[in-house]
Design a protein around this motif. Structure first.
Motif, PDB file in Angstrom:
ATOM      1  N   LYS A   1      43.359  23.516  60.239  1.00  0.00           N
ATOM      2  CA  LYS A   1      44.393  22.865  61.046  1.00  0.00           C
ATOM      3  C   LYS A   1      45.409  23.896  61.563  1.00  0.00           C
TER       4      LYS A   1
ATOM      5  N   THR B   1      44.729  16.371  64.817  1.00  0.00           N
ATOM      6  CA  THR B   1      44.754  15.408  63.710  1.00  0.00           C
ATOM      7  C   THR B   1      43.851  15.914  62.578  1.00  0.00           C
ATOM      8  N   ASN B   2      43.923  15.225  61.438  1.00  0.00           N
ATOM      9  CA  ASN B   2      43.030  15.573  60.322  1.00  0.00           C
ATOM     10  C   ASN B   2      41.574  15.406  60.723  1.00  0.00           C
ATOM     11  N   LYS B   3      41.318  14.380  61.576  1.00  0.00           N
ATOM     12  CA  LYS B   3      39.933  14.111  61.990  1.00  0.00           C
ATOM     13  C   LYS B   3      39.391  15.296  62.813  1.00  0.00           C
TER      14      LYS B   3
ATOM     15  N   GLU C   1      38.726  18.124  60.488  1.00  0.00           N
ATOM     16  CA  GLU C   1      37.528  17.827  59.676  1.00  0.00           C
ATOM     17  C   GLU C   1      36.252  18.090  60.484  1.00  0.00           C
ATOM     18  N   GLU C   2      36.268  17.654  61.759  1.00  0.00           N
ATOM     19  CA  GLU C   2      35.079  17.875  62.597  1.00  0.00           C
ATOM     20  C   GLU C   2      34.825  19.368  62.803  1.00  0.00           C
TER      21      GLU C   2
END
Ligand SMILES: C[S@@+](CC[C@H](N)C(=O)[O-])C[C@H]1O[C@@H](n2cnc3c(N)ncnc32)[C@H](O)[C@@H]1O
Length: 180
Positions: free
Chosen positions: A55, A68-70, A73-74
């Protein structure tokens, strides 16, 4: 930006050498450990820091975008592809046991254990240049000072062998040697 600084200070008439060391950033180590352990149940120990690390990088690279966290993560999942092919000494494809590599140096012990079909799931070494060499050899950045509670908190609880090439100077007996 002080990584490490040594000052000489006079306190009560006595000279002291004072070493200032910044607290170690464990995120890069967690990040590489996460990538190399995504299939063996150990990655949970590294995921939180690995995500935070990705991040941080994405926020720096893309300041205009919302990261975002998503998204992080991706990106993390994407990095896992083909990982083993990018290091000179990859882990065995079907490991028979898990080990941890303490006082890892440049990974001499790790080579031997990998040759016996072992998978390294945690590594620690504090020397800057050994860390660089270890990363070049195995793709993983070792965690730092193993005497620190923070470093120990990253050791996974499911491993089979503890490998430690700890400094041995204290066990040497000095003897006279004659050179002719
Ligand atoms: C005898 S060498 C180990 C060599 C290693 N087994 C190899 O195969 O390359 C000991 C290593 O322990 C590291 N070391 C010493 N104290 C440490 C500490 N508190 N935390 C992490 N590493 C440490 C040293 O920098 C050194 O590389």
């Amino acid at each position: 930006m002080i990584k490490e600084r040594i000052d000489i200070k006079k306190i009560d008439g006595q000279l002291f050498e004072i070493k200032l060391v910044e607290p170690e950033n464990s995120k890069p180590a967690s990040f590489t450990h996460y990538l190399h352990n995504h299939t063996n149940g150990v990655s949970q120990f590294y995921k939180k820091d690995a995500l935070a690390f990705v991040k941080e990088i994405l926020v720096k690279e893309y300041p205009m975008n919302e990261i975002t966290n998503k998204v992080a993560e991706e990106a993390l999942q994407y990095l896992i592809f083909d990982l083993n092919k990018t290091v000179p000494f990859p882990a065995p494809e079907k490991p028979k046991f898990k080990f941890i590599d303490l006082f890892a140096g440049i990974g001499g012990f790790r080579m031997a254990f990998q040759n016996l079909e072992g998978k390294c799931v945690f590594t620690s070494e504090w020397d800057k240049y050994s860390k660089q060499t270890y990363k070049a050899n195995f793709g993983e950045i070792p965690f730092g000072d193993i005497t620190k509670e923070k470093t120990k908190s990253y050791i996974p609880n499911n491993f089979d062998v503890l490998c430690a090439g700890f400094p041995c100077q204290a066990f040497f007996i000095a003897e006279k040697t004659w050179w002719i």
